[in-house]
Design a protein around this motif. Structure first.
Motif, short mmCIF file in Angstrom:
data_model
loop_
_atom_site.label_atom_id
_atom_site.label_comp_id
_atom_site.label_asym_id
_atom_site.label_seq_id
_atom_site.Cartn_x
_atom_site.Cartn_y
_atom_site.Cartn_z
N UNK A 89 -36.84 22.23 24.92
CA UNK A 89 -36.62 21.85 26.31
C UNK A 89 -37.42 20.58 26.54
N UNK A 90 -37.24 19.98 27.70
CA UNK A 90 -37.94 18.71 27.95
C UNK A 90 -39.45 18.90 28.02
N UNK A 91 -39.91 20.06 28.48
CA UNK A 91 -41.35 20.24 28.71
C UNK A 91 -41.95 21.36 27.87
N UNK A 92 -41.27 21.76 26.81
CA UNK A 92 -41.75 22.89 26.02
C UNK A 92 -43.07 22.56 25.33
N UNK A 93 -43.93 23.57 25.22
CA UNK A 93 -45.23 23.42 24.55
C UNK A 93 -45.20 24.14 23.21
N UNK A 94 -46.11 23.76 22.33
CA UNK A 94 -46.23 24.45 21.04
C UNK A 94 -46.55 25.91 21.25
N UNK A 95 -46.04 26.74 20.35
CA UNK A 95 -46.26 28.19 20.43
C UNK A 95 -47.30 28.62 19.41
N UNK A 96 -48.08 29.64 19.77
CA UNK A 96 -49.04 30.22 18.84
C UNK A 96 -48.34 31.09 17.80
N UNK A 144 -41.37 24.75 18.39
CA UNK A 144 -41.04 24.11 19.67
C UNK A 144 -40.78 22.63 19.45
N UNK A 145 -39.63 22.17 19.91
CA UNK A 145 -39.27 20.76 19.77
C UNK A 145 -38.95 20.21 21.16
N UNK A 146 -39.86 19.45 21.76
CA UNK A 146 -39.58 18.90 23.09
C UNK A 146 -38.57 17.76 23.02
#
Length: 221
Positions: free
Chosen positions: A20-27, A33-35
């Motif tokens: 997504x445009x604002x996605x953050x890295x996941x633990x 996650x690919x912004x």
């Protein structure tokens, strides 16, 4: 809805590429996650390239990104048109073309497009011509690609929701929106997730547009 789909696939031990445009890295190491803006071809290129680098293969694609705008047809602006075409159509095209190429190489895969029941059951009180123009195109291309890929091992289906209870709709509007469905309630996110997961497992189903809309598609009420 996208977050719920990611969780559902992870619960079934899929590794997931989420964007997504604002996605953050996941633990979670099982989530990449690919912004980026899905309407841009370079975003699709990154998703597929980095997904293959991390996980080695692409088995399924869910085209969940979408925009919806309700207003009278003659009031749509050039910006409205470009935004709807960009996300709903170009976003589908760029990522699906690249993901399908990888699936066809392997001889297996599944693509699910999220559309809308307004395509088949437009409402006078909810003018949404750009949704019909763009999401209607997704319904058509779902069946076209299902036939094109039918001998390849790659299936293509769609889920066609009614109005789903998400943060897009304020609580004060829920009663009115519920009345727009024959069953008298809005859909829940889990209803769409369940439909996608059904199609994921339904190996003999392709070209299906699965209506998850509280009866809207069945007729007038």
């Amino acid at each position: 809805m996208g977050a719920a789909l990611v969780r559902a696939y992870r619960d079934r031990n899929f590794r997931v590429i989420a964007s997504s445009r604002s996605i953050k890295d996941s633990a979670d190491s099982g989530i990449l996650a690919v912004p980026g803006d899905i309407s841009k071809p370079e975003t699709a290129e990154r998703i597929v390239r980095e997904g293959l680098q991390h996980f080695g293969r692409i088995d399924s694609l869910v085209n969940n990104a979408g925009v919806f705008l309700s207003k009278p047809f003659i009031e749509f602006t050039e910006e409205d048109y470009a935004h709807n075409i960009g996300v709903n159509v170009a976003g589908f095209f760029h990522i699906t073309q690249r993901a399908a190429a990888e699936m066809l190489k392997r001889g297996s895969g599944h693509i699910v497009n999220i559309t809308t029941s307004l395509v088949n059951q437009p409402m006078a009180g909810m003018p949404a011509a750009l949704a019909s123009l763009t999401k209607g195109g997704l319904n058509a291309v779902t069946q076209s690609l299902a036939m094109e890929f039918s001998k390849s091992g790659v299936r293509v289906n769609a889920v066609s929701p009614g109005i789903i209870k998400t943060p897009m709709h304020p609580p004060e509007a829920h009663a009115a929106l519920a009345a727009l469905h024959p069953v008298g309630r809005m859909g829940e996110i889990r209803d769409i997730v369940d439909a996608v997961l059904y199609l994921e497992a339904a190996s003999f189903v392709t070209g299906e547009i699965l209506h998850v809309d509280g009866g809207q598609n069945a007729g007038r009420w």
